[in-house]
Scaffold this motif. Structure first.
Motif: not given
Length: 152
Positions: A81-84, A87-91, A117-129, A131-135
């Motif tokens: 994958a080149v981006d998220l 994945f997120t559009s399907i979910v 929790v690594h800072e990259f993980e924290d940032n990833l969770l923010w971005r994915v949430a 993209l998923l429409g999770v507040s």
């Protein structure tokens, strides 16, 4: 499951006409997001892999062989994958709000699996949430709930 992976990778590359989204492709998209959490800091620990298998087995009610196959496919999909967005559009399109929040909760469980929790993980969770429409409120609530469960 292999056909789901092939179709998923074809969709990411923009090959061929998109097919209706199967349950396998939904699982693969969610699993790839989950795998990305444990890989983003550059080190995949055995504790993280064990937790990934555990959450996938529980959430999707899979046997050990199916979980192993899904993890292999998820790792491959994540690496290709080149981006998220793929994945997120399907979910986002196939899961309701409660299920999308459950995916974010599972991501937090994986982020805390190695005890930090690594800072990259924290940032990833923010971005994915996002993209998923999770507040933001739900994302933070889930983080605190998982952190409390993890004893951190």
């Amino acid at each position: 499951m292999i056909s789901a992976l092939k179709q998923f990778l074809a969709d990411l590359r923009g090959d061929a006409e998109p097919e209706p989204i199967s349950e396998d492709r939904c699982r693969l998209a969610a699993a790839a997001l989950l795998f990305h959490v444990i890989a983003i800091d550059g080190e995949v620990s055995e504790a993280e892999k064990a937790k990934l298998r555990s959450v996938l087995k529980e959430r999707f009610e899979l046997d050990d062989a199916d979980v192993d196959e899904l993890v292999v496919d998820a790792e491959k999909a994540d690496k290709e994958a080149v981006d998220l967005y793929g994945f997120t559009s399907i979910v986002k399109s196939q899961f309701d709000e409660a299920d999308r929040e459950r995916i974010v909760e599972m991501m937090w469980q994986l982020a805390f699996a190695d005890g930090k929790v690594h800072e990259f993980e924290d940032n990833l969770l923010w971005r994915v949430a996002e993209l998923l429409g999770v507040s933001s409120q739900a994302r933070i609530r889930l983080k605190h709930a998982v952190r409390g469960d993890a004893g951190a």
